[in-house]
Design an enzyme around this catalytic site. Structure first.
Site, PDB file in Angstrom:
ATOM      1  N   GLU A 125     118.599   6.923  17.501  1.00  0.00           N
ATOM      2  CA  GLU A 125     119.660   6.148  18.163  1.00  0.00           C
ATOM      3  C   GLU A 125     120.140   5.010  17.264  1.00  0.00           C
ATOM      4  O   GLU A 125     119.328   4.212  16.764  1.00  0.00           O
ATOM      5  CB  GLU A 125     119.164   5.575  19.508  1.00  0.00           C
ATOM      6  CG  GLU A 125     120.248   4.707  20.156  1.00  0.00           C
ATOM      7  CD  GLU A 125     120.071   4.416  21.633  1.00  0.00           C
ATOM      8  OE1 GLU A 125     119.058   4.850  22.221  1.00  0.00           O
ATOM      9  OE2 GLU A 125     120.960   3.740  22.188  1.00  0.00           O
TER      10      GLU A 125
ATOM     11  N   LYS B  74     110.132  11.986  26.810  1.00  0.00           N
ATOM     12  CA  LYS B  74     110.629  11.250  25.633  1.00  0.00           C
ATOM     13  C   LYS B  74     110.080   9.833  25.692  1.00  0.00           C
ATOM     14  O   LYS B  74     110.066   9.214  26.760  1.00  0.00           O
ATOM     15  CB  LYS B  74     112.166  11.232  25.623  1.00  0.00           C
ATOM     16  CG  LYS B  74     112.773  10.332  24.550  1.00  0.00           C
ATOM     17  CD  LYS B  74     114.234  10.644  24.283  1.00  0.00           C
ATOM     18  CE  LYS B  74     115.221   9.995  25.194  1.00  0.00           C
ATOM     19  NZ  LYS B  74     115.220   8.513  25.195  1.00  0.00           N
TER      20      LYS B  74
ATOM     21  N   GLU C 108     110.168   5.983  23.510  1.00  0.00           N
ATOM     22  CA  GLU C 108     110.688   5.170  22.410  1.00  0.00           C
ATOM     23  C   GLU C 108     109.490   4.781  21.567  1.00  0.00           C
ATOM     24  O   GLU C 108     108.572   4.118  22.067  1.00  0.00           O
ATOM     25  CB  GLU C 108     111.391   3.934  22.973  1.00  0.00           C
ATOM     26  CG  GLU C 108     112.662   4.321  23.705  1.00  0.00           C
ATOM     27  CD  GLU C 108     113.393   3.156  24.320  1.00  0.00           C
ATOM     28  OE1 GLU C 108     113.125   1.991  23.954  1.00  0.00           O
ATOM     29  OE2 GLU C 108     114.253   3.412  25.172  1.00  0.00           O
TER      30      GLU C 108
HETATM   31  O1  KIV Z   1     118.298   7.199  28.402  1.00  0.00           O
HETATM   32  C1  KIV Z   1     119.155   7.714  27.678  1.00  0.00           C
HETATM   33  O2  KIV Z   1     120.235   8.121  28.138  1.00  0.00           O
HETATM   34  C2  KIV Z   1     118.878   7.834  26.250  1.00  0.00           C
HETATM   35  C3  KIV Z   1     120.024   8.049  25.308  1.00  0.00           C
HETATM   36  C4  KIV Z   1     119.615   7.818  23.936  1.00  0.00           C
HETATM   37  C5  KIV Z   1     120.670   9.352  25.411  1.00  0.00           C
HETATM   38  O3  KIV Z   1     117.763   7.729  25.867  1.00  0.00           O
END
Ligand code: KIV
Length: 265
Positions: free
Chosen positions: A182, A117, A119
């Protein structure tokens, strides 16, 4: 052939198509990951939130690639069914495409986890495409970017509809298999969820998203200090642990522990 097939990124799209809500929780250690998996959560996130809830830092910036790989490898060993997504820490995907693929490939090779994942906004589309071309599935984290907390000036609800829609659509077009939203106002999250073919996973983004994620420490009542308004507390483990530890302390002091049943003849 493993006994229980692992959830895949394709399964999440199929769940969106069927209208079946996706559940996701964070995990950082073996016993928690195993419990979440056995309880049937479809997706587990080894989040960079571990910087705050496990390591005690004030934000997500300090956690390193080696540290997240260490925890992701432990979680990977505990999980039989769930899809495991691992956060790429700051700035492991900001130093060029070659370095980003090298870092993401380490996560996939060393941990039994299946996806990363990041950002991202529209500016990261090229990076998403490069990772996907290398066979690494990407979840795009759109909306509030905790790794950009200094730039944003704090953790604030995101309401710039044009930018958020553009970020989410660009991430999908670049090949992201899912978009995590988010702290996005619910009506914008609804528009994004309706526009995208890939599933949206919300945290502080309203009920209409295709799935929901929470930080496990928040929902179990294990977080010290500030807990965001969007995090529903399903248990009070702080209270349970404090009570158990206090009783142990008192039993030892009073000579009630260990008893005969806990001693050897
Ligand atoms: O690191 C994290 O816990 C996240 C949250 C948005 C769940 O990215």
């Amino acid at each position: 052939m493993p006994a229980t097939p692992r959830t895949t990124v394709k399964d999440l799209s199929a769940m969106k198509a069927r209208g079946h809500k996706i559940t996701m929780l964070t995990a950082y250690d073996f016993p928690t990951a195993r419990l979440l998996d056995e309880a049937g959560v479809e997706t587990i996130l080894v989040g960079d939130s571990m910087s705050m809830v496990v390591q005690g830092h004030e934000n997500t910036l300090p956690v390193t690639l080696d540290q997240i790989i260490y925890h992701a490898e432990i979680v990977g060993r505990a999980v039989e069914r769930a899809l495991i997504v691992v956060d790429m820490p700051f700035p492991t995907y900001h130093l060029g495409i070659h370095k980003t693929i090298e870092n993401a490939a380490r996560i996939i090779k060393e941990t039994r986890c299946q996806a990363v994942k990041l950002e991202c906004g529209a500016a990261q589309a090229e990076i998403i495409t490069a990772l996907v071309s290398a066979g690494i599935p990407v979840m795009a984290h759109v909306g509030l970017s905790p790794q950009a907390v200094h730039q944003l000036g704090g953790y604030k609800v995101q309401r710039d509809e044009e930018r958020l829609l553009n970020d989410a659509e660009t991430a999908e077009a670049a090949g992201a298999f899912s978009v995590l939203l988010e702290c996005v106002s619910s009506n914008i999250a609804k528009k994004i969820t309706e526009k995208l073919r890939v599933p949206t996973i919300g945290i502080g983004a309203g009920a209409v998203c295709d799935g929901q994620v929470l930080v496990v420490n928040d929902m179990l009542g294990l977080t010290n200090g500030y807990v965001p308004r969007f995090a529903r507390k399903y248990a009070d483990l702080q209270g349970v642990i404090t009570d158990a530890v206090t009783r142990f302390r008192d039993d030892v002091r009073n000579g009630d522990f260990p008893g005969d049943a806990e001693s050897y003849k």
